[in-house]
Design a protein around this motif. Structure first.
Motif, short mmCIF file in Angstrom:
data_model
loop_
_atom_site.label_atom_id
_atom_site.label_comp_id
_atom_site.label_asym_id
_atom_site.label_seq_id
_atom_site.Cartn_x
_atom_site.Cartn_y
_atom_site.Cartn_z
N GLY A 190 0.71 -1.38 0.01
CA GLY A 190 -0.05 -0.04 0.13
C GLY A 190 1.00 1.39 0.08
N SER A 203 1.44 5.24 -1.13
CA SER A 203 0.96 6.20 -2.01
C SER A 203 1.51 5.94 -3.68
CB SER A 203 1.32 7.55 -1.58
OG SER A 203 2.43 7.82 -1.42
N THR A 204 2.55 5.23 -3.15
CA THR A 204 3.27 4.94 -4.68
C THR A 204 2.43 3.92 -5.63
OG1 THR A 204 5.40 5.29 -3.50
CG2 THR A 204 5.66 4.09 -5.76
N ASP A 257 0.48 -6.07 2.75
CA ASP A 257 0.39 -5.48 4.32
C ASP A 257 -0.84 -4.77 4.32
OD1 ASP A 257 2.54 -2.42 4.66
OD2 ASP A 257 1.06 -3.29 2.89
N ARG A 279 -3.41 -1.71 7.01
CA ARG A 279 -3.59 -0.79 8.16
C ARG A 279 -4.85 -1.52 8.77
NH1 ARG A 279 -2.18 3.71 4.95
NH2 ARG A 279 0.06 3.40 4.35
N ASN A 283 -5.17 -0.30 2.41
CA ASN A 283 -4.48 -0.67 1.01
C ASN A 283 -5.41 -1.42 0.37
OD1 ASN A 283 -2.13 0.59 2.40
ND2 ASN A 283 -1.27 -1.21 3.01
N GLY A 301 7.16 -1.30 -1.31
CA GLY A 301 7.57 0.15 -1.44
C GLY A 301 8.75 0.37 -0.43
N HIS A 324 11.98 0.95 6.16
CA HIS A 324 10.83 -0.18 6.39
C HIS A 324 10.16 -0.38 4.83
CE1 HIS A 324 7.46 3.02 6.07
NE2 HIS A 324 6.82 2.00 5.55
N ALA A 339 6.74 -3.06 3.34
CA ALA A 339 5.60 -3.74 3.98
C ALA A 339 5.26 -3.09 5.09
CB ALA A 339 5.84 -5.50 4.09
N LYS A 360 13.26 9.78 -1.05
CA LYS A 360 13.72 8.44 -0.90
C LYS A 360 15.23 8.31 -1.20
CE LYS A 360 9.45 7.14 0.29
NZ LYS A 360 8.57 6.25 -0.65
C1 6PG Z 1 2.08 0.85 3.71
C2 6PG Z 1 3.08 0.11 2.80
C3 6PG Z 1 4.46 0.94 3.05
C4 6PG Z 1 4.84 1.70 1.80
C5 6PG Z 1 5.83 2.56 2.24
C6 6PG Z 1 6.19 3.76 1.03
O1 6PG Z 1 1.02 0.16 3.96
O2 6PG Z 1 2.06 2.00 4.01
O3 6PG Z 1 2.94 -1.35 2.46
O4 6PG Z 1 5.54 -0.27 3.22
O5 6PG Z 1 5.38 0.84 0.77
O6 6PG Z 1 5.62 3.26 3.39
O7 6PG Z 1 5.06 4.57 1.33
P1 6PG Z 1 4.93 5.59 -0.02
O8 6PG Z 1 4.73 4.76 -1.03
O9 6PG Z 1 3.44 6.09 0.38
O10 6PG Z 1 6.04 6.45 -0.02
#
Ligand code: 6PG
Length: 253
Positions: A52, A54-55, A83, A85, A95, A153, A159, A161, A212
């Motif tokens: 999940g 934003s990417t 993963d 929330r 997500n 991501g 971090h 997942a 990043k």
């Molecule tokens: C989540 C993701 C997490 C995400 C990173 C990057 O549920 O938030 O799985 O691991 O990939 O936090 O987040 P962005 O894509 O928002 O930079």
């Protein structure tokens, strides 16, 4: 740009730098198309797992767009999540909701092909439910889930997942899915564990943006994985590891 990892790294390792986020999202979508056709040819079904944040929105939009929508046999896909929330499925932080709005609904993916983590449940119960579901789904691979394509991501703290530095889930090696309390967010998350991410046939990191840059460079520099950078521990020993990044994120490597 191609880089060779030390021999103990994944058999196939690649860093692809694309000019901008849209091109990077398209490159990650192309990787999925190829993973799908390989999986259908090899075992008749395609099992991706999506993260999940934003990417993935750009990536989902690309897959649901005219250029890609006919290239993936979604009717033969079984879609899972990396993963989640601990919120209901219609919550804006969900997500599942992101995937539903940007991929599943636009493509008309049948609900029976989608296996979401139930973030609205009590965290331990939701993790156990998903564990049971995955063990059933992957009974043939000795119950260790072997996803065909895992989209990951990278968080600014290293971090991936919902495996956040210093949290219990990073050390977990027995369970495939865990509930993970993240003190700095003061919230629970559900997440696949490192053994599952490292069992993937293809692990694809999609990392965009200048914010990043430093963490990406640190993760790629840490040849044997660094304790405080969970993403550096994703190295599928029998799979492929592809980092798809835009030029802004790649400025430090
Ligand atoms: C989540 C993701 C997490 C995400 C990173 C990057 O549920 O938030 O799985 O691991 O990939 O936090 O987040 P962005 O894509 O928002 O930079």
């Amino acid at each position: 740009m191609r880089e060779e990892l030390p021999p103990e790294g994944p058999p196939h390792f690649e860093i692809r730098v694309l000019p901008d986020p849209a091109e990077a999202a398209i490159a990650a979508a192309r990787e999925l198309v190829s993973a799908c056709s390989d999986s259908l040819a090899d075992h008749g079904v395609f099992r991706p797992a999506f993260s999940g944040g934003s990417t993935p929105r750009l990536f989902f939009d690309a897959l649901a767009g005219a250029a890609f929508r006919s290239l993936v046999a979604w009717s033969r896909a079984r879609i899972f999540f990396v993963d989640e929330r601990c919120v209901p499925p219609d919550d804006e932080r969900s997500n599942y909701r992101l995937a539903k709005e940007h991929l599943l609904d636009p493509l008309g993916v049948p609900a029976e092909n989608v296996f979401r983590m139930r973030g609205e449940e009590e965290p331990r119960r939701a993790a156990d439910e998903y564990e049971t579901l995955l063990r059933r789904e992957f009974a043939r691979t000795n119950h260790l889930p072997q996803f065909d394509y895992v989209l990951l991501g990278l968080g600014p703290d290293g971090h991936t997942a919902s495996l956040f530095p210093g949290t219990r889930a990073v050390e977990e090696t027995h369970r495939n899915v865990v509930e993970n309390y993240v003190p700095k967010l003061e919230e629970w998350r559900l997440t696949l564990t490192l053994p599952v991410l490292n069992a993937a046939r293809r692990a694809v990191f999609l990392v965009l943006g200048e914010e990043k840059r430093d963490v990406l460079a640190a993760v790629l520099r840490s040849e044997r994985g660094s304790a405080d950078l969970p993403a550096s521990h994703v190295r599928p020993p029998r799979g492929s590891l592809v980092w798809i990044v835009d030029e802004s994120a790649a400025a430090g490597i």
